[in-house]
Design a protein around this motif. Sequence first.
Motif, PDB file in Angstrom:
ATOM      1  N   GLY A   1       0.829  -1.221  -0.130  1.00 43.08           N
ATOM      2  CA  GLY A   1      -0.199   0.038   0.176  1.00 43.08           C
ATOM      3  C   GLY A   1       0.729   1.121   0.147  1.00 43.08           C
ATOM      4  N   VAL A   2       0.271   2.151  -0.520  1.00 41.15           N
ATOM      5  CA  VAL A   2       0.975   3.621  -0.576  1.00 41.15           C
ATOM      6  C   VAL A   2       0.179   4.503   0.002  1.00 41.15           C
ATOM      7  CG1 VAL A   2       2.720   3.279  -2.317  1.00 41.15           C
ATOM      8  CG2 VAL A   2       0.527   3.782  -2.914  1.00 41.15           C
ATOM      9  N   ARG A   3       0.322   5.619   0.291  1.00 34.16           N
ATOM     10  CA  ARG A   3      -0.306   6.888   0.976  1.00 34.16           C
ATOM     11  C   ARG A   3      -1.310   7.693  -0.334  1.00 34.16           C
ATOM     12  NH1 ARG A   3      -2.135   6.191   5.852  1.00 34.16           N
ATOM     13  NH2 ARG A   3      -0.661   5.619   7.389  1.00 34.16           N
ATOM     14  N   ALA A   4      -0.347   7.796  -1.262  1.00 33.30           N
ATOM     15  CA  ALA A   4      -0.799   8.578  -2.493  1.00 33.30           C
ATOM     16  C   ALA A   4      -0.496   7.878  -3.644  1.00 33.30           C
ATOM     17  CB  ALA A   4      -0.128   9.778  -2.475  1.00 33.30           C
ATOM     18  N   SER A   5      -1.695   7.824  -4.792  1.00 32.60           N
ATOM     19  CA  SER A   5      -1.875   7.083  -5.836  1.00 32.60           C
ATOM     20  C   SER A   5      -1.063   7.935  -7.046  1.00 32.60           C
ATOM     21  CB  SER A   5      -2.956   6.506  -6.026  1.00 32.60           C
ATOM     22  OG  SER A   5      -2.890   6.206  -7.387  1.00 32.60           O
ATOM     23  N   GLN A   6       0.002   7.399  -7.500  1.00 32.78           N
ATOM     24  CA  GLN A   6       0.608   7.949  -8.731  1.00 32.78           C
ATOM     25  C   GLN A   6      -0.363   8.215  -9.954  1.00 32.78           C
ATOM     26  OE1 GLN A   6       4.378   6.204  -9.572  1.00 32.78           O
ATOM     27  NE2 GLN A   6       5.475   6.903  -7.704  1.00 32.78           N
ATOM     28  N   GLU A   7      -1.360   7.216  -9.832  1.00 30.84           N
ATOM     29  CA  GLU A   7      -2.278   6.973 -11.216  1.00 30.84           C
ATOM     30  C   GLU A   7      -3.318   8.137 -10.990  1.00 30.84           C
ATOM     31  OE1 GLU A   7      -2.071   5.200 -13.714  1.00 30.84           O
ATOM     32  OE2 GLU A   7      -0.506   4.130 -13.210  1.00 30.84           O
ATOM     33  N   LEU A   8      -3.660   8.581  -9.742  1.00 25.19           N
ATOM     34  CA  LEU A   8      -4.304   9.465  -9.480  1.00 25.19           C
ATOM     35  C   LEU A   8      -3.935  10.794  -9.203  1.00 25.19           C
ATOM     36  CD1 LEU A   8      -7.223   7.442  -7.506  1.00 25.19           C
ATOM     37  CD2 LEU A   8      -7.251   7.993  -9.957  1.00 25.19           C
ATOM     38  N   GLY A   9      -2.662  10.942  -9.233  1.00 24.77           N
ATOM     39  CA  GLY A   9      -2.186  12.379  -8.954  1.00 24.77           C
ATOM     40  C   GLY A   9      -2.273  13.447  -9.894  1.00 24.77           C
ATOM     41  N   PRO A  10      -1.586  14.778  -9.649  1.00 22.78           N
ATOM     42  CA  PRO A  10      -1.727  15.622 -10.491  1.00 22.78           C
ATOM     43  C   PRO A  10      -1.105  15.216 -11.924  1.00 22.78           C
ATOM     44  CG  PRO A  10      -0.441  16.183  -8.558  1.00 22.78           C
ATOM     45  CD  PRO A  10      -0.611  14.835  -8.713  1.00 22.78           C
ATOM     46  N   GLY A  11      -1.964  15.736 -13.128  1.00 19.88           N
ATOM     47  CA  GLY A  11      -1.601  15.418 -14.501  1.00 19.88           C
ATOM     48  C   GLY A  11      -2.382  14.086 -14.892  1.00 19.88           C
ATOM     49  N   LYS A  12      -3.325  13.666 -14.126  1.00 19.42           N
ATOM     50  CA  LYS A  12      -3.970  12.268 -14.486  1.00 19.42           C
ATOM     51  C   LYS A  12      -5.496  12.727 -14.699  1.00 19.42           C
ATOM     52  CE  LYS A  12      -0.515   9.401 -14.611  1.00 19.42           C
ATOM     53  NZ  LYS A  12      -0.098   8.653 -16.125  1.00 19.42           N
ATOM     54  N   ALA A  13      -6.238  11.875 -15.340  1.00 17.20           N
ATOM     55  CA  ALA A  13      -7.701  12.280 -15.510  1.00 17.20           C
ATOM     56  C   ALA A  13      -8.412  11.087 -15.627  1.00 17.20           C
ATOM     57  CB  ALA A  13      -7.991  12.971 -16.658  1.00 17.20           C
ATOM     58  N   LYS A  14      -9.704  11.007 -15.028  1.00 18.05           N
ATOM     59  CA  LYS A  14     -10.394   9.505 -15.163  1.00 18.05           C
ATOM     60  C   LYS A  14     -11.450   9.742 -16.384  1.00 18.05           C
ATOM     61  CE  LYS A  14     -11.774   9.197 -10.897  1.00 18.05           C
ATOM     62  NZ  LYS A  14     -12.498   8.552  -9.862  1.00 18.05           N
ATOM     63  N   ILE A  15     -11.495   9.165 -17.416  1.00 18.25           N
ATOM     64  CA  ILE A  15     -12.463   9.143 -18.364  1.00 18.25           C
ATOM     65  C   ILE A  15     -13.392   7.858 -18.513  1.00 18.25           C
ATOM     66  CG2 ILE A  15     -12.682   9.172 -20.767  1.00 18.25           C
ATOM     67  CD1 ILE A  15     -11.641  11.796 -20.009  1.00 18.25           C
ATOM     68  N   GLY A  16     -14.846   8.161 -18.731  1.00 22.97           N
ATOM     69  CA  GLY A  16     -15.571   7.100 -18.914  1.00 22.97           C
ATOM     70  C   GLY A  16     -15.870   6.667 -20.120  1.00 22.97           C
ATOM     71  N   LEU A  17     -15.717   5.396 -20.691  1.00 25.14           N
ATOM     72  CA  LEU A  17     -15.925   5.032 -21.988  1.00 25.14           C
ATOM     73  C   LEU A  17     -17.200   4.157 -22.112  1.00 25.14           C
ATOM     74  CD1 LEU A  17     -12.209   4.282 -22.570  1.00 25.14           C
ATOM     75  CD2 LEU A  17     -13.130   6.450 -23.234  1.00 25.14           C
ATOM     76  N   ALA A  18     -18.107   4.505 -22.841  1.00 22.64           N
ATOM     77  CA  ALA A  18     -19.316   3.699 -23.103  1.00 22.64           C
ATOM     78  C   ALA A  18     -19.100   2.792 -24.466  1.00 22.64           C
ATOM     79  CB  ALA A  18     -20.682   4.642 -23.229  1.00 22.64           C
ATOM     80  N   LEU A  19     -18.502   1.779 -24.557  1.00 21.94           N
ATOM     81  CA  LEU A  19     -18.042   0.958 -25.419  1.00 21.94           C
ATOM     82  C   LEU A  19     -18.983   0.042 -25.893  1.00 21.94           C
ATOM     83  CD1 LEU A  19     -14.472   0.054 -24.243  1.00 21.94           C
ATOM     84  CD2 LEU A  19     -15.239   2.170 -25.619  1.00 21.94           C
ATOM     85  N   LYS A  20     -19.109  -0.103 -27.223  1.00 18.03           N
ATOM     86  CA  LYS A  20     -20.123  -0.957 -28.033  1.00 18.03           C
ATOM     87  C   LYS A  20     -19.270  -2.277 -28.332  1.00 18.03           C
ATOM     88  CE  LYS A  20     -21.650   3.025 -30.675  1.00 18.03           C
ATOM     89  NZ  LYS A  20     -21.894   3.546 -32.076  1.00 18.03           N
ATOM     90  N   PRO A  21     -20.138  -3.335 -28.596  1.00 24.23           N
ATOM     91  CA  PRO A  21     -19.727  -4.658 -28.773  1.00 24.23           C
ATOM     92  C   PRO A  21     -18.423  -4.676 -29.986  1.00 24.23           C
ATOM     93  CG  PRO A  21     -21.977  -4.768 -28.804  1.00 24.23           C
ATOM     94  CD  PRO A  21     -21.649  -3.157 -28.764  1.00 24.23           C
ATOM     95  N   GLY A  22     -17.396  -5.468 -29.645  1.00 18.06           N
ATOM     96  CA  GLY A  22     -16.184  -5.209 -30.406  1.00 18.06           C
ATOM     97  C   GLY A  22     -15.186  -4.176 -29.973  1.00 18.06           C
ATOM     98  N   GLN A  23     -15.481  -3.458 -29.250  1.00 17.86           N
ATOM     99  CA  GLN A  23     -14.691  -2.264 -28.841  1.00 17.86           C
ATOM    100  C   GLN A  23     -13.755  -2.511 -27.522  1.00 17.86           C
ATOM    101  OE1 GLN A  23     -17.235   1.424 -28.925  1.00 17.86           O
ATOM    102  NE2 GLN A  23     -16.815   1.813 -30.826  1.00 17.86           N
ATOM    103  N   ALA A  24     -14.017  -3.596 -26.820  1.00 13.02           N
ATOM    104  CA  ALA A  24     -13.339  -3.756 -25.814  1.00 13.02           C
ATOM    105  C   ALA A  24     -13.182  -5.596 -25.753  1.00 13.02           C
ATOM    106  CB  ALA A  24     -13.935  -3.338 -24.398  1.00 13.02           C
ATOM    107  N   PRO A  25     -12.079  -6.137 -25.169  1.00 11.26           N
ATOM    108  CA  PRO A  25     -12.151  -7.395 -24.949  1.00 11.26           C
ATOM    109  C   PRO A  25     -13.013  -7.844 -23.827  1.00 11.26           C
ATOM    110  CG  PRO A  25     -10.085  -6.306 -24.110  1.00 11.26           C
ATOM    111  CD  PRO A  25     -10.938  -5.003 -24.975  1.00 11.26           C
ATOM    112  N   ALA A  26     -13.476  -9.092 -23.836  1.00  4.44           N
ATOM    113  CA  ALA A  26     -14.136  -9.589 -22.744  1.00  4.44           C
ATOM    114  C   ALA A  26     -13.197  -9.782 -21.604  1.00  4.44           C
ATOM    115  CB  ALA A  26     -15.073 -11.073 -23.131  1.00  4.44           C
ATOM    116  N   GLY A  27     -13.900  -9.834 -20.418  1.00  5.67           N
ATOM    117  CA  GLY A  27     -13.212 -10.131 -19.185  1.00  5.67           C
ATOM    118  C   GLY A  27     -12.398  -8.898 -18.533  1.00  5.67           C
TER     119      GLY A  27
END
Length: 219
Positions: free
Chosen positions: A118-144
């Motif tokens: 564990g870490v106190r601060a996540s580098q993935e969610l730090g400054p310079g990062k953004a969360k994007i929601g993707l509404a993907l259709k069939p065939g645009q993402a692998p299963a699982g």
Amino acid sequence: MRTSEKPVANGLSGPASRKLPVPPRERKPALAALAVLLILGGALATTLLVLRSGDRISAIRVTQQVGAGQPFTAQSIEEVQIADTGINYVSWSQRANVLRSFAAVTVLPGTLLTNEMGVRASQELGPGKAKIGLALKPGQAPAGLKEGDRVQVIHVPGRSSQEKSEVLAESALVFDVGEPGRTGGSGVITVIVDSSVSPEVAGFASSGEIAVAELPGAR
């Protein structure tokens, strides 16, 4: 007429007369004491191991996969009683601190939590990062796909376009995976990308020109 008698030799005759006296065995009290100490030491060590194996401690076990950079949640951990083996497992009494931390690496279900995970601060969610929601259709993402996976975010132009496909994010972290859509789509997948490309990703996603490719083994 007198019969001649053979003189009788004094002492023993035959093999018994050739035996040498055996000196008495020397006693070695130092070796005897050492043997006693070794026996007592072995018995003491065995007793300590048995007593130690009976010691139980309260630890934290992960019940759901927590991807690198993702926060630990109350649903992803549980309390377990384990033998005290000397390994620095995180105690259940520290769960409040765990719920305020993030996974340093992808933690699989069934893992006993240690401080290094564990870490106190996540580098993935730090400054310079953004969360994007993707509404993907069939065939645009692998299963699982699941939380903690790594994917490429790719711009896939429409059939009428002359543009070529382009990778917008080389290794984006899958932050959340929603329920699959009724039409067979992948549902909403939330990924973390650099904020420098998030407007472009969001724009292409709104027009249905985004696909993701899983990167097996990438963490």
